[in-house]
Enzyme design. Sequence first.
Site, PDB file in Angstrom:
ATOM      1  N   HIS A 133      61.082  41.826  80.615  1.00  0.00           N
ATOM      2  CA  HIS A 133      60.055  42.147  79.621  1.00  0.00           C
ATOM      3  C   HIS A 133      60.199  41.122  78.484  1.00  0.00           C
ATOM      4  O   HIS A 133      61.307  40.641  78.224  1.00  0.00           O
ATOM      5  CB  HIS A 133      60.343  43.568  79.113  1.00  0.00           C
ATOM      6  CG  HIS A 133      59.327  44.130  78.176  1.00  0.00           C
ATOM      7  ND1 HIS A 133      59.282  43.819  76.835  1.00  0.00           N
ATOM      8  CD2 HIS A 133      58.325  45.016  78.378  1.00  0.00           C
ATOM      9  CE1 HIS A 133      58.302  44.486  76.256  1.00  0.00           C
ATOM     10  NE2 HIS A 133      57.697  45.219  77.170  1.00  0.00           N
ATOM     11  N   ASP A 211      69.000  45.705  79.931  1.00  0.00           N
ATOM     12  CA  ASP A 211      67.802  46.346  79.409  1.00  0.00           C
ATOM     13  C   ASP A 211      67.535  47.585  80.255  1.00  0.00           C
ATOM     14  O   ASP A 211      67.084  47.496  81.396  1.00  0.00           O
ATOM     15  CB  ASP A 211      66.635  45.353  79.481  1.00  0.00           C
ATOM     16  CG  ASP A 211      65.327  45.988  79.013  1.00  0.00           C
ATOM     17  OD1 ASP A 211      65.318  47.191  78.707  1.00  0.00           O
ATOM     18  OD2 ASP A 211      64.309  45.276  78.974  1.00  0.00           O
ATOM     19  N   GLN A 214      63.476  51.021  81.122  1.00  0.00           N
ATOM     20  CA  GLN A 214      62.906  51.793  82.238  1.00  0.00           C
ATOM     21  C   GLN A 214      64.027  52.478  83.025  1.00  0.00           C
ATOM     22  O   GLN A 214      63.888  53.614  83.473  1.00  0.00           O
ATOM     23  CB  GLN A 214      62.119  50.874  83.186  1.00  0.00           C
ATOM     24  CG  GLN A 214      60.945  50.155  82.554  1.00  0.00           C
ATOM     25  CD  GLN A 214      59.826  51.094  82.115  1.00  0.00           C
ATOM     26  OE1 GLN A 214      59.674  52.194  82.656  1.00  0.00           O
ATOM     27  NE2 GLN A 214      59.043  50.677  81.137  1.00  0.00           N
ATOM     28  N   LYS A 237      60.096  56.241  76.053  1.00  0.00           N
ATOM     29  CA  LYS A 237      59.953  56.078  77.511  1.00  0.00           C
ATOM     30  C   LYS A 237      60.817  57.095  78.248  1.00  0.00           C
ATOM     31  O   LYS A 237      60.895  57.086  79.473  1.00  0.00           O
ATOM     32  CB  LYS A 237      60.345  54.661  77.921  1.00  0.00           C
ATOM     33  CG  LYS A 237      59.376  53.603  77.393  1.00  0.00           C
ATOM     34  CD  LYS A 237      59.804  52.223  77.784  1.00  0.00           C
ATOM     35  CE  LYS A 237      59.122  51.150  76.989  1.00  0.00           C
ATOM     36  NZ  LYS A 237      57.741  50.891  77.403  1.00  0.00           N
ATOM     37  N   CYS A 378      53.592  42.677  79.366  1.00  0.00           N
ATOM     38  CA  CYS A 378      54.660  42.001  78.596  1.00  0.00           C
ATOM     39  C   CYS A 378      55.659  41.333  79.537  1.00  0.00           C
ATOM     40  O   CYS A 378      56.875  41.360  79.287  1.00  0.00           O
ATOM     41  CB  CYS A 378      55.388  42.978  77.673  1.00  0.00           C
ATOM     42  SG  CYS A 378      54.383  43.591  76.346  1.00  0.00           S
TER      43      CYS A 378
HETATM   44  N1  PMP Z   1      62.149  46.463  78.366  1.00  0.00           N
HETATM   45  C1  PMP Z   1      61.382  47.024  79.299  1.00  0.00           C
HETATM   46  C2  PMP Z   1      61.763  46.892  80.747  1.00  0.00           C
HETATM   47  C3  PMP Z   1      60.244  47.736  78.933  1.00  0.00           C
HETATM   48  O1  PMP Z   1      59.487  48.310  79.870  1.00  0.00           O
HETATM   49  C4  PMP Z   1      59.909  47.835  77.562  1.00  0.00           C
HETATM   50  C5  PMP Z   1      58.656  48.556  77.113  1.00  0.00           C
HETATM   51  N2  PMP Z   1      57.547  48.357  77.913  1.00  0.00           N
HETATM   52  C6  PMP Z   1      60.763  47.246  76.631  1.00  0.00           C
HETATM   53  C7  PMP Z   1      61.871  46.571  77.065  1.00  0.00           C
HETATM   54  C8  PMP Z   1      60.489  47.333  75.156  1.00  0.00           C
HETATM   55  O2  PMP Z   1      60.525  48.651  74.731  1.00  0.00           O
HETATM   56  P1  PMP Z   1      59.958  49.056  73.299  1.00  0.00           P
HETATM   57  O3  PMP Z   1      58.586  48.489  73.193  1.00  0.00           O
HETATM   58  O4  PMP Z   1      59.971  50.541  73.310  1.00  0.00           O
HETATM   59  O5  PMP Z   1      60.913  48.489  72.285  1.00  0.00           O
END
Ligand code: PMP
Length: 420
Positions: A133, A211, A214, A237, A378
């Site tokens: 991401h 990370d 998910q 999430k 993203c």
């Molecule tokens: N890493 C992953 C794999 C994500 O899916 C996301 C959110 N889509 C993020 C990081 C960032 O999370 P946040 O926008 O809640 O900070």
Amino acid sequence: MLSVAKETVETGSEVLHPGAGVRRLFPFFTEGPGGCYLDSAATTQKPALVLDTLRDVLVNHNANVHRGAYRLSAVATELYDEARRKIARYLGAPSERCVIFTRGATEAINLVAYGSELLFQSGDVILVTLLEHHSNIVPWQMLAKRRGLKVVFADITPDGELDMSDFKAKLSSMKPKMVACTQLANSLGTITPIEEVVRLAKGAGAMTLVDGAQGVTHLGVNVEELGCDFYVCSGHKMYGPTGIGVLYGRPECLELLQPFQGGGDMISYVSVEGSGWADVPQRFEAGTPAFPEAIALGAAVDFLSQFSRAEINSHEIELVRSAIDLLKGEQGVTLHGPGVRGGAQTSVCSFTLDCVHPHDFATIADTHNVQIRAGTHCAMPTLRKLGVPATVRMSFGVYSCEADFQAVVSAVRESRKMFS
Ligand code: PMP
């Protein structure tokens, strides 16, 4: 030990099973718009337990934490500390002192990227992957610019799996100082071999950040067994509120970081000559924290703990398999992700259509009461590598069921008729 307003909030001790049956616990489905919500990778819906906890804290326990000498503040502080303990237990952290509250996964990664700045020297390498991401790419690129470092990407296969031979080759030839890798890719649902990634990275002497934005919800984690130095996730999430997230760090790694932000609560003293830092975790939590959200995240963890982890995992893998099977038979649909050829994929199913742009498709799907994501998620480097400008992404949660994507099939047929 205190718990949030036992009088008003049902803490729920019943054993829960994933599927449409749990929708009764989500006001979004019982009182709100409901529908075929297929965007849980972007944010999950919230169970009543979380909503009630949030309200209860703001109504009955609202006083700033770590500050007041009066009882209301002491109770709010104890609830906040208890949420930290719950989350530590849920992640398998050895102590609540390893858990830092942040605004989300993005802020947690930024905290590490800023906090570790002085540990890098010009020319050092940070190894990430093409599955990340943007929030696990951009903070490292910014750090690289500040310190003269290099961000290198481990490749992916055409199926969207991490190319382990490329990862190993870059690990041994480039000797990265930091390896940052996702546990579960939000764009394709790829499950990475994160245990192996962490083991190899540590063996090569790199720091490791996982990370789990998910992964924590859809796969689960035990950070101590995983052995990573840092692990990040976002409350919204994992059926919790927005504005709250977590950085887990191994105690000795957290001690190496510089504070990310300065202000109240993160100091041991302040004088006109200078300031000293508080102990970890307060050192990294400057200013008034989002304590109602943190306490409600504790409730989200209570909610998640009512399910068997194995049942969540098999439910979501099964949904991905059924979605792939169903869409495979549809004309004009190309599926993306390792699951198409039997690889490890969960909670997400991405596809493109031959004659319909993903954004047009999502608009048409909306008229079928299907909330579905279209775009780059993203994850521009991932999609670029796969040679697709954008995809349609279905993503699942504990409340998802097969009926949700029957509606997607109807929308696929209608949109192809309109555009072909
Ligand atoms: N890493 C992953 C794999 C994500 O899916 C996301 C959110 N889509 C993020 C990081 C960032 O999370 P946040 O926008 O809640 O900070």
